[in-house]
Design an enzyme around this catalytic site. Structure first.
Site, PDB file in Angstrom:
ATOM      1  N   SER A 119      -3.942  10.538   3.806  1.00 58.28           N
ATOM      2  CA  SER A 119      -3.436  11.496   4.787  1.00 58.28           C
ATOM      3  C   SER A 119      -3.733  12.889   4.272  1.00 58.28           C
ATOM      4  CB  SER A 119      -1.936  11.309   4.985  1.00 58.28           C
ATOM      5  OG  SER A 119      -1.439  12.193   5.976  1.00 58.28           O
ATOM      6  N   ARG A 368      -9.778   7.417   7.477  1.00 60.86           N
ATOM      7  CA  ARG A 368      -8.765   6.574   8.117  1.00 60.86           C
ATOM      8  C   ARG A 368      -8.644   6.962   9.587  1.00 60.86           C
ATOM      9  NH1 ARG A 368      -6.323   2.698   9.485  1.00 60.86           N
ATOM     10  NH2 ARG A 368      -4.442   1.772   8.600  1.00 60.86           N
ATOM     11  N   THR A 404       4.131  11.176   8.762  1.00 59.50           N
ATOM     12  CA  THR A 404       4.862  10.536   7.670  1.00 59.50           C
ATOM     13  C   THR A 404       6.365  10.590   7.920  1.00 59.50           C
ATOM     14  OG1 THR A 404       3.105  11.114   6.109  1.00 59.50           O
ATOM     15  CG2 THR A 404       5.247  10.512   5.183  1.00 59.50           C
ATOM     16  N   CYS A 565     -19.047   4.811  11.917  1.00 61.27           N
ATOM     17  CA  CYS A 565     -18.482   4.260  10.679  1.00 61.27           C
ATOM     18  C   CYS A 565     -18.629   5.265   9.548  1.00 61.27           C
ATOM     19  CB  CYS A 565     -19.177   2.959  10.304  1.00 61.27           C
ATOM     20  SG  CYS A 565     -18.655   2.312   8.693  1.00 61.27           S
ATOM     21  N   CYS A 590     -16.576  -1.276   3.310  1.00 60.34           N
ATOM     22  CA  CYS A 590     -15.521  -0.942   4.272  1.00 60.34           C
ATOM     23  C   CYS A 590     -14.319  -0.281   3.600  1.00 60.34           C
ATOM     24  CB  CYS A 590     -15.075  -2.211   4.991  1.00 60.34           C
ATOM     25  SG  CYS A 590     -13.752  -1.953   6.185  1.00 60.34           S
ATOM     26  N   CYS A 593     -10.776   1.713   7.642  1.00 59.89           N
ATOM     27  CA  CYS A 593     -10.334   2.792   8.531  1.00 59.89           C
ATOM     28  C   CYS A 593     -10.047   2.295   9.939  1.00 59.89           C
ATOM     29  CB  CYS A 593     -11.354   3.925   8.563  1.00 59.89           C
ATOM     30  SG  CYS A 593     -12.855   3.564   9.496  1.00 59.89           S
ATOM     31  N   CYS A 596     -14.296   1.140  13.716  1.00 57.07           N
ATOM     32  CA  CYS A 596     -15.230   0.271  14.438  1.00 57.07           C
ATOM     33  C   CYS A 596     -14.512  -0.566  15.479  1.00 57.07           C
ATOM     34  CB  CYS A 596     -15.981  -0.623  13.447  1.00 57.07           C
ATOM     35  SG  CYS A 596     -14.924  -1.646  12.395  1.00 57.07           S
TER      36      CYS A 596
END
Length: 621
Positions: A119, A368, A404, A565, A590, A593, A596
């Site tokens: 984050s 992310r 958060t 991606c 990968c 995130c 895709c």
């Protein structure tokens, strides 16, 4: 309590089985024939995962022992993020206050708590103040109070400063710049001190159901499956964890939550969720340029006015001149040639940004997806046997760029609704898995609901002819003056996957080559994420139909997955015969995130969990 014993010994066990010898000709086909424009090419099979090719129809699995060990808890929590840990902590706090026995188990797919957390992050401490009023004395890693707040509109060469008026969503007075992975790790320590059983490295792969249809718990992933989908000699079945109530706090676009939406029709009365992708780097900069506590946000260049997005640059006070910087692109963009990663790299060359970074060193990278739908897109969050918490249903406050505090509060509200039910001698439930609608009722009475309702129109207001600038005018007039009390609610554009235009209708974007100083290539960036997966396992990026990427995505949209991606997972390469192209999936890259799964225009990609502990190894992202 057999779970701790079994988890310790799981990897040393060998399943006893009588695996029958199967002739090669009986194995599932590894190729299929694809015909297009009167030509024929043999395409290698891409997907081998059991969710697409069931094992009960695969002769290679005949005789393999498939029984799973099971363990019981009062509450099982999926996901060791802010929501899941806050729920676990609050449950144990209540149990301690009322001197009740309560077993709470939490599973997390990352190798350690915080390793998959990413984050910005500028933390609003409201929920933390409620959960731990003495968080400073407990050593919570909130080391950088915000001291300076800058907001800008960028043109290609210049910066237009925008005053940060009190009351605007992005005003950060009283907030803290944090490395969220470190904060989550600290929450994990607090949870363990209270007696929460935390099991990192075990991914929840399956939702389990009672005969009456209520949620029974979860099963962790099997291990020891080869890339072609066959069992290895070291194959081991996952564990079952049963509970009175299971909390799903997987984060944005959780793969189990997707199943629950369908199973219980949880999205029946809300709009489709809309998302963005956030990319982030950590840099060590020249100490002379370091301004601990400074928060910088910008919109505008390099994106056009009709592409939602923006940037952040935060100066941390962590004992060395660190800055956290990132770029967010709304996944409702329309041009298939757009690359969020390359837009991020290009943004760093803006004179206002480059002056901070020049002479510095990049030390970390990650990405992310994040929820952007807000109030209009919130699903029903309770169902028999379970609840959705945190970013899984989508409690992020988009104009604030913060989720958060709302994630933590949702976990706490869930715990407070659960506790009296799971500790009651007679919970008076009509189903085997407890249904606790009080959680959703409490959410609607909380400051989460008020906060999201007040800003509900800001994100969808960008869907107008003037795009970014029309949205900013709307925010200034209707939010700053009316505080979200306008008597209407705007709608989003729909599914992000449906927004791409065909490539022939769009202009290709020419991106500058990375200079290796401010901007970098994709693979060297992924290397800084610490990402690693067991190579010999079925790709967890599964395709419902292996023929669709070439026939549809490449043919119509020029293969947008190789651009959206942020980790180089997808690439189109020539067939070995030289006739045509095929999609290659580099699953080891990968970073989890989920972009895709969200943006694929064919909705053919289904992200599922890989073996536990796989994925990025973020250190305080």
């Amino acid at each position: 309590m057999v779970l701790p014993y079994l988890l310790i010994n799981l990897h040393s066990q060998r399943c006893i089985r009588a695996l029958k010898t199967v002739q090669a000709e009986h194995a599932p086909p590894q190729h299929y024939t694809w015909r297009r424009n009167c030509s024929s090419a043999v395409m290698p099979r891409i997907t081998s995962h059991y969710t697409i090719f069931p094992r009960d129809k695969d002769p290679r699995w005949e005789g393999v022992e498939m029984e799973r060990f099971a363990d019981e808890a009062d509450v099982v929590i999926v996901g060791g993020g802010p929501a899941g840990l806050s729920a676990a902590i609050r449950l144990k706090q209540l149990a301690k206050e009322q001197e009740k026995e309560l077993r709470v188990c939490l599973v997390e797919k990352a190798s350690q708590i915080g390793a998959h957390t990413l984050s910005g992050a500028c933390l609003e401490p409201s929920a933390l103040n409620e959960l731990f009023p003495d968080w400073k004395e407990r050593g919570a890693p909130l080391n950088t109070p915000v001291t300076e707040d800058l907001f800008s509109i960028l043109t290609e060469k210049y910066r237009i400063p925008v005053p940060m008026l009190p009351g605007l969503p992005m005003n950060n007075h009283g907030n803290y710049i944090v490395r969220l992975g470190h904060f989550v790790h600290w929450l994990g320590e607090q949870a363990e001190e209270l007696g929460v059983e935390i099991y990192p490295g075990y991914a929840a792969a399956e939702v389990l159901f009672h005969e009456d249809g209520s949620v029974k718990g979860i099963a962790t992933n099997d291990v020891g499956i080869a890339k072609d989908g066959s069992p290895k000699d070291v194959f081991e079945r996952g564990m079952e964890l049963h509970a009175k109530v299971t909390l799903f706090g997987e984060g944005c676009h959780g793969h189990l939550a997707k199943q629950l939406y369908r199973q219980f029709n949880l999205r029946e009365n809300c709009e489709p969720q809309t998302y963005a992708i956030g990319l982030k780097e950590l840099w060590v900069i020249d100490e002379k340029k370091w301004r601990p506590g400074r928060v910088e946000h910008s919109v505008g260049w390099p994106l056009n006015r009709n592409t939602y997005g923006g940037s952040f640059l935060y100066h941390l006070n962590e004992g060395e001149p660190l800055v956290a910087l990132g770029f967010v692109v709304g996944l409702d963009y329309t041009n298939p040639y757009l690359s969020p990663f390359r837009e991020f790299q290009r943004w760093k060359h803006h004179p206002f940004v480059a002056k901070t970074l020049e002479g510095g060193d990049r030390i970390a990278y990650g990405a992310r997806a994040l929820n952007e739908g807000g109030y209009q897109c919130l699903p029903k969050v309770t169902f028999p046997g379970g609840m959705l918490i945190g970013c899984s249903p989508g409690f992020m406050n988009v104009p604030k760029i913060k989720g958060t505090h709302t994630a933590m509060k949702s976990g706490m509200l869930a715990a407070e609704a659960i506790f009296p039910k799971v500790t009651a001698e007679d919970p008076a439930s009509e189903t085997a898995g407890l249904h606790i609608p009080e959680y959703e009722d409490n959410l609607k009475k909380s400051w989460i609901w008020k906060e999201l309702y007040a800003v509900r129109n800001i994100r969808p207001s960008f869907h107008n002819y003037f795009g970014l600038y029309g949205g900013m005018v709307y925010t200034g007039v209707f939010y700053w003056i009316l505080r979200g009390k306008e008597p209407w609610t705007l709608k989003h554009a729909g599914l992000d996957s449906a927004q791409l235009k065909p490539a022939k209708e769009c202009t290709p974007i020419e991106y500058p080559k990375p200079d290796g100083k401010l901007s970098f290539d994709l693979l060297s960036s992924v290397a800084l994420s610490g990402t690693n997966h067991e190579g010999d396992q079925p790709p967890h990026l599964t395709l419902k139909d292996d023929s669709i990427p070439v026939a549809n995505n490449l043919a119509i949209y020029d293969g947008p997955e190789q651009r959206f991606c942020p980790a180089g997972v997808y690439e189109y390469v020539p067939l070995e015969t030289g006739e045509g192209m095929r999609l290659q999936i580099n699953a080891q890259n990968c970073v989890h995130c989920k972009t895709c799964d969200i943006k694929d225009p064919s909705q053919n990609i289904n992200w599922v969990v890989p073996e536990g502990s796989g994925g990025p190894a973020y250190n305080g992202l």
